[in-house]
Design an enzyme around this catalytic site. Structure first.
Site, PDB file in Angstrom:
ATOM      1  N   GLN A  92     -12.741 -59.271  11.464  1.00  0.00           N
ATOM      2  CA  GLN A  92     -12.511 -59.553  12.814  1.00  0.00           C
ATOM      3  C   GLN A  92     -11.475 -60.619  13.130  1.00  0.00           C
ATOM      4  OE1 GLN A  92     -13.801 -58.096  15.333  1.00  0.00           O
ATOM      5  NE2 GLN A  92     -12.848 -59.191  16.833  1.00  0.00           N
ATOM      6  N   ASP A 114     -10.132 -50.215  10.877  1.00  0.00           N
ATOM      7  CA  ASP A 114      -9.230 -50.845  12.000  1.00  0.00           C
ATOM      8  C   ASP A 114      -7.841 -50.218  11.994  1.00  0.00           C
ATOM      9  OD1 ASP A 114     -10.375 -52.846  13.797  1.00  0.00           O
ATOM     10  OD2 ASP A 114     -10.175 -54.438  12.059  1.00  0.00           O
ATOM     11  N   LYS A 139     -20.267 -54.648  17.699  1.00  0.00           N
ATOM     12  CA  LYS A 139     -20.010 -53.717  16.652  1.00  0.00           C
ATOM     13  C   LYS A 139     -21.298 -53.298  15.752  1.00  0.00           C
ATOM     14  CE  LYS A 139     -15.107 -54.990  17.052  1.00  0.00           C
ATOM     15  NZ  LYS A 139     -14.003 -55.781  16.502  1.00  0.00           N
TER      16      LYS A 139
HETATM   17  N1  GUN Z   1      -9.945 -58.725  17.507  1.00  0.00           N
HETATM   18  C1  GUN Z   1      -9.553 -58.400  18.607  1.00  0.00           C
HETATM   19  N2  GUN Z   1      -9.652 -56.972  18.746  1.00  0.00           N
HETATM   20  C2  GUN Z   1      -9.782 -56.509  17.359  1.00  0.00           C
HETATM   21  C3  GUN Z   1      -9.921 -55.317  16.654  1.00  0.00           C
HETATM   22  O1  GUN Z   1      -9.750 -54.266  17.205  1.00  0.00           O
HETATM   23  N3  GUN Z   1     -10.211 -55.419  15.136  1.00  0.00           N
HETATM   24  C4  GUN Z   1     -10.230 -56.656  14.660  1.00  0.00           C
HETATM   25  N4  GUN Z   1     -10.593 -56.500  13.382  1.00  0.00           N
HETATM   26  N5  GUN Z   1     -10.384 -57.735  15.479  1.00  0.00           N
HETATM   27  C5  GUN Z   1      -9.873 -57.791  16.593  1.00  0.00           C
END
Ligand code: GUN
Length: 300
Positions: free
Chosen positions: A99, A122, A55
């Protein structure tokens, strides 16, 4: 023999990121804004570390401002809330992503609720989930948003299609169903207690599989000509006996790709289908948040 069109999420995502990079340039030139994304990683979960690194890399690659907060697994909930509060107030940050999963001593809903909904790239905040549920503009969770882009690109108008979403998670299944409903599909959500799943699948023009079980959806379940979106990312032992003996693994989806591809009209591969779309949609949400925040702070 594979008959279906293979939906190329890798190329789609790359094109989308190129477009986002252009948008970032014009936002900077015309309004002096550099979209900023803050990623918070708690602890040392190896998979999360990989996702977060990707990311951060892709955020920088499109010319956005990238901020990372990697904090210890034993951080107190209050200290994490304080960090989110600082990011909420920071004018150079337009998107905040914490995350998941978080360590057990931290209450995930409390943390997600603390993020400013306008910076919730998100789309997990209850306000954004609620807006999506009532069909209003919202920041939409990235994986379902990516699935919708691939579906619209493949099918054009989705109106009147019968769509089956397998899985009811808050990250994928539920928002996916809301998006399909907003696109005028007739939507069914299946889950572990659904008794007639095969029959439901055989009636569906669109199947979105998000269950986390390798090869769960069989080729014989697919309606001829259906479009299949496979959200699963499952690691299984390699098929080849030598590779298997050497402990090698491979990534497969929730759909039996080989069999389903003989019946479907289009299908996403794993890897290379939905997966690459998620980060591109995160960047898309960040630019959307940056535009909305700059509009809301502009003098009238
Ligand atoms: N953990 C697994 N997928 C995601 C996601 O799309 N966003 C976040 N914040 N954590 C994750």
């Amino acid at each position: 023999m594979t008959e279906a069109i293979i939906i190329d999420g890798k190329t789609f995502s790359s094109n989308l990121r190129n477009k986002i990079a252009e948008d970032v340039k014009s936002l900077k030139k015309e309004q002096g804004i550099v979209p900023g994304l803050a990623v918070v990683l708690v602890g040392e979960n190896p998979a999360s570390q990989i996702y977060v690194r990707k990311k951060e890399e892709m955020t920088k690659a499109v010319g956005m401002h990238s901020v990372s907060h990697h904090v210890k697994a034993d951080i107190s909930q209050q200290a994490l809330l304080d960090l989110i509060d600082t990011l909420n107030r920071d004018p150079v940050i337009h998107g905040i992503l914490v995350q998941l999963p978080l360590p057990k001593h931290i209450d995930t809903p409390t943390i997600l609720a603390a993020i400013d909904p306008a910076k919730d790239v998100d789309g997990f905040h209850i306000i954004n989930a609620g807006l999506l549920a009532i069909g209003k503009p919202a920041l939409v969770p990235c994986t379902p948003a990516g699935c919708m882009m691939l579906l619209k690109d493949t099918l054009g108008n989705l109106q009147g299609k019968s769509a089956l979403v397998i899985g009811r998670s808050t990250i994928v299944g539920r928002p996916m169903a809301q998006l399909l409903l907003a696109a005028d599909c007739t939507v069914t959500i299946a889950h572990r207690y659904t008794s007639n799943l095969e029959a439901l699948c055989r009636q569906a023009d669109i199947v979105v599989a998000a269950v986390g079980i390798p090869h769960f959806v069989k080729g014989t379940w697919i309606k001829p000509g259906a479009v299949i979106i496979d959200v699963g990312i499952n690691r299984i032992p390699a098929q080849d006996p030598e590779a298997k003996a050497a402990g090698k693994t491979k990534i497969v989806g929730d759909v039996d790709f080989e069999e389903a591809a003989k019946v479907a009209s289009a299908i996403t591969p794993v890897p290379g289908g939905v997966g690459p779309m998620t980060i591109a949609c995160l960047l898309n949400n960040t630019i959307q948040a940056a535009r909305a925040l700059s509009d809301s702070t502009a003098p009238s």
